[in-house]
Design a protein around this motif. Structure first.
Motif, PDB file in Angstrom:
ATOM      1  N   TYR A 165       0.848  -1.202   0.000  1.00  0.00           N
ATOM      2  CA  TYR A 165       0.000   0.000   0.000  1.00  0.00           C
ATOM      3  C   TYR A 165       0.879   1.247   0.000  1.00  0.00           C
ATOM      4  CZ  TYR A 165      -3.507  -3.279   1.899  1.00  0.00           C
ATOM      5  OH  TYR A 165      -4.358  -4.330   2.110  1.00  0.00           O
TER       6      TYR A 165
ATOM      7  N   TYR B 105       0.484   5.362   1.054  1.00  0.00           N
ATOM      8  CA  TYR B 105      -0.310   6.369   1.746  1.00  0.00           C
ATOM      9  C   TYR B 105       0.460   7.679   1.724  1.00  0.00           C
ATOM     10  CZ  TYR B 105      -2.992   2.517   3.885  1.00  0.00           C
ATOM     11  OH  TYR B 105      -3.773   1.404   4.102  1.00  0.00           O
TER      12      TYR B 105
ATOM     13  N   ILE C  60      -3.370  10.747   7.558  1.00  0.00           N
ATOM     14  CA  ILE C  60      -2.781   9.864   6.565  1.00  0.00           C
ATOM     15  C   ILE C  60      -3.886   9.375   5.637  1.00  0.00           C
ATOM     16  CG2 ILE C  60      -1.619   7.653   6.207  1.00  0.00           C
ATOM     17  CD1 ILE C  60      -0.297   8.031   8.972  1.00  0.00           C
TER      18      ILE C  60
ATOM     19  N   PHE D 156       4.124   7.259   2.820  1.00  0.00           N
ATOM     20  CA  PHE D 156       4.361   6.007   3.540  1.00  0.00           C
ATOM     21  C   PHE D 156       4.016   4.815   2.659  1.00  0.00           C
ATOM     22  CE2 PHE D 156       5.335   7.637   7.643  1.00  0.00           C
ATOM     23  CZ  PHE D 156       4.539   8.753   7.839  1.00  0.00           C
TER      24      PHE D 156
ATOM     25  N   ASP E 207      -5.255  -8.741   7.743  1.00  0.00           N
ATOM     26  CA  ASP E 207      -4.499  -7.781   6.963  1.00  0.00           C
ATOM     27  C   ASP E 207      -3.835  -6.712   7.821  1.00  0.00           C
ATOM     28  OD1 ASP E 207      -3.482  -6.666   4.723  1.00  0.00           O
ATOM     29  OD2 ASP E 207      -5.351  -5.845   3.975  1.00  0.00           O
ATOM     30  N   THR E 208      -2.997  -7.107   8.777  1.00  0.00           N
ATOM     31  CA  THR E 208      -2.263  -6.121   9.555  1.00  0.00           C
ATOM     32  C   THR E 208      -1.187  -5.508   8.676  1.00  0.00           C
ATOM     33  OG1 THR E 208      -2.638  -7.260  11.650  1.00  0.00           O
ATOM     34  CG2 THR E 208      -0.773  -5.741  11.540  1.00  0.00           C
ATOM     35  N   GLN E 209      -1.229  -4.215   8.533  1.00  0.00           N
ATOM     36  CA  GLN E 209      -0.281  -3.506   7.678  1.00  0.00           C
ATOM     37  C   GLN E 209       0.873  -2.957   8.500  1.00  0.00           C
ATOM     38  OE1 GLN E 209      -2.317  -0.730   5.040  1.00  0.00           O
ATOM     39  NE2 GLN E 209      -4.061  -2.129   4.888  1.00  0.00           N
ATOM     40  N   TYR E 210       2.083  -3.210   8.023  1.00  0.00           N
ATOM     41  CA  TYR E 210       3.298  -2.738   8.667  1.00  0.00           C
ATOM     42  C   TYR E 210       3.899  -1.632   7.807  1.00  0.00           C
ATOM     43  CZ  TYR E 210       2.621  -6.887  11.454  1.00  0.00           C
ATOM     44  OH  TYR E 210       2.073  -7.831  12.283  1.00  0.00           O
ATOM     45  N   PHE E 211       4.195  -0.531   8.458  1.00  0.00           N
ATOM     46  CA  PHE E 211       4.594   0.675   7.734  1.00  0.00           C
ATOM     47  C   PHE E 211       6.102   0.873   7.699  1.00  0.00           C
ATOM     48  CE2 PHE E 211       0.797   3.209   6.737  1.00  0.00           C
ATOM     49  CZ  PHE E 211      -0.171   2.400   7.314  1.00  0.00           C
ATOM     50  N   GLY E 212       6.541   1.509   6.622  1.00  0.00           N
ATOM     51  CA  GLY E 212       7.910   1.963   6.530  1.00  0.00           C
ATOM     52  C   GLY E 212       8.074   3.316   7.193  1.00  0.00           C
ATOM     53  N   PRO E 213       9.310   3.835   7.214  1.00  0.00           N
ATOM     54  CA  PRO E 213       9.579   5.101   7.899  1.00  0.00           C
ATOM     55  C   PRO E 213       9.110   6.331   7.134  1.00  0.00           C
ATOM     56  CG  PRO E 213      11.560   4.258   6.898  1.00  0.00           C
ATOM     57  CD  PRO E 213      10.521   3.205   6.706  1.00  0.00           C
TER      58      PRO E 213
END
Lengths: 118, 109
Positions: A33, A35, A43, A91, A105-111
């Protein structure tokens, strides 16, 4: 295990120039994804890839934004030409591909990549 | 229209002073409600997922609860290291997250 990585961390460009942002998801995550957070706002979703296919691009603001995910691995988001209102933090997030109807669907984000258009 | 509203926008607490953050939502077909923590200059860090009304989850000093219209993030005896922006997001069918604006929490020693 490495998390979601994004490059560059910061980018400052002039209006009218082109910028390409890159996202490397967690290995094995088929969902990817994009964002964006503009100053003072929440966001907001831009688009969603499942493997190399665009599943939902309803959040893309206009045709100056082009996202690709070749081979279903990393993704790029190109802004061409950049406008002042494109400034913000972009993001990327990734998640496992669950079965339809299952809440996995747990989404893990980048920095994030902070983009400044002057 | 799917929408998430968080309150308060900012919260200042003394160390040890318990409180709650609110997340009100309207969404058609809720798949899950997510809480994230975000530190300055970093991406959102996953905390909890809640799937159905009545569900509760805990992690250290944090406890998240869910009703049909809102979620609460309870912070018990907070410490300065709990200072961050807490984000609430809902997921409808399709996968995308709809975020609230966040609550900026500051815990003073």
């Amino acid at each position: 295990e490495a998390g979601v990585t994004q490059f560059p961390s910061h980018s400052v460009i002039e209006k009218g120039q082109t910028v390409t942002l890159r996202c490397d998801p967690i290995s094995g995550h088929d969902n990817l994804y994009w964002y964006r957070r503009v100053m003072g706002k929440e966001i907001k979703f831009l688009l969603h890839f499942v493997k190399e296919s665009k599943q939902d691009e309803s959040g893309m603001p206009n045709n100056r934004f082009l996202a690709e995910r070749t081979g279903g691995t990393y993704s790029t988001l190109k802004v061409q030409p950049a406008e002042l209102e494109d400034s913000g933090v972009y993001f990327c997030a990734s998640s496992l591909l669950g079965q339809p109807g299952l809440a996995t669907d747990t989404q893990y984000f980048g920095p994030g990549t902070r983009l400044t258009v002057l | 229209e799917d929408q998430v509203t968080q309150s308060p926008e900012a919260l200042r607490l003394q160390e040890g002073e318990s409180s709650s953050l609110n997340c009100s939502y309207t969404v058609s077909g809720l798949r899950g409600l997510f809480w994230y923590r975000q530190d300055p200059g970093k991406g959102p860090e996953f905390l909890f997922t809640l799937y159905s009304a009545g569900e509760e989850k805990e992690k250290e000093r944090l406890k998240a609860t869910l009703t049909k219209k809102e979620s609460f993030l309870h912070i018990t005896a907070p410490k300065p290291e709990d200072s961050a922006t807490y984000l609430c997001a809902v997921q409808a069918y399709g996968g995308k997250l709809i975020f609230g604006q966040g609550t900026e929490l500051s815990v003073k020693p």
